[in-house]
Design a protein around this motif. Structure first.
Motif, PDB file in Angstrom:
ATOM      1  N   UNK A   1       0.841  -1.190   0.000  1.00 40.08           N
ATOM      2  CA  UNK A   1       0.000   0.000   0.000  1.00 40.08           C
ATOM      3  C   UNK A   1       0.877   1.241   0.000  1.00 40.08           C
ATOM      4  N   UNK A   2       0.472   2.245  -0.749  1.00 40.32           N
ATOM      5  CA  UNK A   2       1.076   3.573  -0.698  1.00 40.32           C
ATOM      6  C   UNK A   2      -0.035   4.552  -0.355  1.00 40.32           C
ATOM      7  N   UNK A   3       0.073   5.181   0.793  1.00 42.07           N
ATOM      8  CA  UNK A   3      -0.981   6.061   1.294  1.00 42.07           C
ATOM      9  C   UNK A   3      -2.335   5.357   1.267  1.00 42.07           C
ATOM     10  N   UNK A   4      -2.335   4.083   1.605  1.00 45.38           N
ATOM     11  CA  UNK A   4      -3.559   3.308   1.688  1.00 45.38           C
ATOM     12  C   UNK A   4      -4.091   2.786   0.370  1.00 45.38           C
ATOM     13  N   UNK A   5      -3.392   3.035  -0.742  1.00 41.95           N
ATOM     14  CA  UNK A   5      -3.852   2.607  -2.061  1.00 41.95           C
ATOM     15  C   UNK A   5      -3.013   1.401  -2.507  1.00 41.95           C
ATOM     16  N   UNK A   6      -3.657   0.332  -3.009  1.00 45.08           N
ATOM     17  CA  UNK A   6      -2.902  -0.843  -3.445  1.00 45.08           C
ATOM     18  C   UNK A   6      -1.879  -0.488  -4.519  1.00 45.08           C
ATOM     19  N   UNK A   7      -0.696  -1.099  -4.400  1.00 44.35           N
ATOM     20  CA  UNK A   7       0.410  -0.798  -5.308  1.00 44.35           C
ATOM     21  C   UNK A   7       1.325  -2.009  -5.352  1.00 44.35           C
ATOM     22  N   UNK A   8       2.322  -1.964  -6.228  1.00 45.77           N
ATOM     23  CA  UNK A   8       3.330  -3.020  -6.283  1.00 45.77           C
ATOM     24  C   UNK A   8       4.709  -2.372  -6.273  1.00 45.77           C
ATOM     25  N   UNK A   9       5.567  -2.884  -5.398  1.00 46.11           N
ATOM     26  CA  UNK A   9       6.951  -2.429  -5.320  1.00 46.11           C
ATOM     27  C   UNK A   9       7.832  -3.384  -6.106  1.00 46.11           C
ATOM     28  N   UNK A  10       8.680  -2.821  -6.937  1.00 49.90           N
ATOM     29  CA  UNK A  10       9.605  -3.639  -7.714  1.00 49.90           C
ATOM     30  C   UNK A  10      11.040  -3.168  -7.512  1.00 49.90           C
ATOM     31  N   UNK A  11      11.947  -4.121  -7.469  1.00 45.47           N
ATOM     32  CA  UNK A  11      13.372  -3.859  -7.551  1.00 45.47           C
ATOM     33  C   UNK A  11      13.886  -4.592  -8.782  1.00 45.47           C
ATOM     34  N   UNK A  12      14.545  -3.856  -9.664  1.00 46.36           N
ATOM     35  CA  UNK A  12      14.984  -4.385 -10.953  1.00 46.36           C
ATOM     36  C   UNK A  12      16.442  -4.005 -11.160  1.00 46.36           C
ATOM     37  N   UNK A  13      17.200  -4.884 -11.787  1.00 45.30           N
ATOM     38  CA  UNK A  13      18.564  -4.562 -12.215  1.00 45.30           C
ATOM     39  C   UNK A  13      18.627  -4.658 -13.732  1.00 45.30           C
ATOM     40  N   UNK A  14      19.344  -3.703 -14.326  1.00 46.20           N
ATOM     41  CA  UNK A  14      19.507  -3.657 -15.767  1.00 46.20           C
ATOM     42  C   UNK A  14      20.979  -3.408 -16.077  1.00 46.20           C
ATOM     43  N   UNK A  15      21.484  -3.955 -17.173  1.00 52.22           N
ATOM     44  CA  UNK A  15      22.868  -3.630 -17.544  1.00 52.22           C
ATOM     45  C   UNK A  15      22.969  -2.177 -17.971  1.00 52.22           C
ATOM     46  N   UNK A  16      24.069  -1.530 -17.641  1.00 51.91           N
ATOM     47  CA  UNK A  16      24.286  -0.166 -18.099  1.00 51.91           C
ATOM     48  C   UNK A  16      24.417  -0.154 -19.612  1.00 51.91           C
ATOM     49  N   UNK A  17      23.974   0.919 -20.255  1.00 51.98           N
ATOM     50  CA  UNK A  17      24.035   0.972 -21.722  1.00 51.98           C
ATOM     51  C   UNK A  17      25.438   0.798 -22.276  1.00 51.98           C
ATOM     52  N   UNK A  18      26.453   1.239 -21.521  1.00 50.42           N
ATOM     53  CA  UNK A  18      27.828   1.114 -22.010  1.00 50.42           C
ATOM     54  C   UNK A  18      28.418  -0.259 -21.714  1.00 50.42           C
TER      55      UNK A  18
END
Length: 251
Positions: free
Chosen positions: A71-88
């Motif tokens: 919940x964020x301020x009482x509203x349903x939500x989803x938390x994500x943690x993602x890793x991505x390769x750097x463009x270089x």
């Protein structure tokens, strides 16, 4: 502008409307999208949602570290943690976000930090402690997942205290600190929930994001974030913002 009406920005300095950075190079941004969220499953089906997100992020070349409904301020939500390769091709970028979907729109709070000149130290030290056989694991959300960045125990939160300056640690800490301070416009809060049969909405009038002490700060225009001069990594295919500029953080 976004439906976010308040957020504690202590330690952050405004870089441009809707984007702030701190002394560690952590980038905080807020976004509003006036279309049906592209989350692959309802929030009340967490196993299906997590599996689909893991596959989508892997297909984009990254790795889903975690996806947790809440919940964020009482509203349903989803938390994500993602890793991505750097463009270089040197190191990784870590992105943490809360996607707060409603039936016809969504708002996103996003935090990101990139590895700097030193990369792989956290991973090497943890692998040396647990051993290679126990380091890499099948993805807990999608057994047999192929492609993207590998899932491993080095990304687990239990190691953050040993690596306080690592970008993943910084992203987790910033998102954890900011989340309880987020307040949402009541008109957004009362919109039909995500997954309801109600059609797309044009969205509420967006409220400003409050600064820590200097009064309100405007968020980005509805429909997407303000873009910086340097492109970030490909964004994970979820209801989050598109590419963002990168500010390298410590490795």
């Amino acid at each position: 502008m976004t439906p976010i009406t308040g957020m504690d920005l202590t330690g952050f300095t405004e870089r441009e409307p809707g984007i702030w950075t701190d002394e560690w190079g952590v980038l905080l941004s807020v976004h509003y999208f006036s279309q049906v969220p592209d989350l692959p499953a309802p929030l009340d089906e967490p196993e299906r949602l997590r599996s689909a997100l893991a596959h989508s992020v892997a297909a984009a070349g990254g790795g889903l570290i975690e996806a947790v409904p809440g919940l964020v301020d009482g509203v349903p939500a989803v938390r994500q943690l993602v890793k991505m390769p750097r463009p270089d091709g040197h190191g990784q970028v870590f992105l943490g976000s809360w996607t707060i979907p409603r039936s016809g729109c969504s708002t996103v709070v996003k935090v990101q930090a990139a590895e700097g000149a030193t990369t792989g130290m956290r991973e090497a030290m943890i692998m040396g402690q647990v051993g290679p056989a126990d380091y890499f694991r099948p993805h807990p959300y999608a057994a047999g997942l192929q492609g993207g960045l590998p899932y491993h125990v080095g990304d687990h939160e239990e190691w953050d205290a040993r690596f306080p300056e690592h970008p993943l640690t910084l992203v987790r800490a910033a998102l954890r600190r900011v989340t309880p301070t987020v307040t949402l416009d009541e008109r957004f809060r009362t919109l039909p929930p995500f997954g309801s049969p109600t059609g797309p909405a044009t969205g509420p009038a967006a409220g400003p994001v409050a600064g820590p002490a200097a009064g309100p700060l405007a968020g980005p225009a509805a429909g997407g974030p303000a873009e910086g001069p340097a492109a970030g990594p490909p964004a994970p295919p979820v209801a989050g913002p598109p590419d963002m500029p990168l500010t390298p953080g410590p490795g």
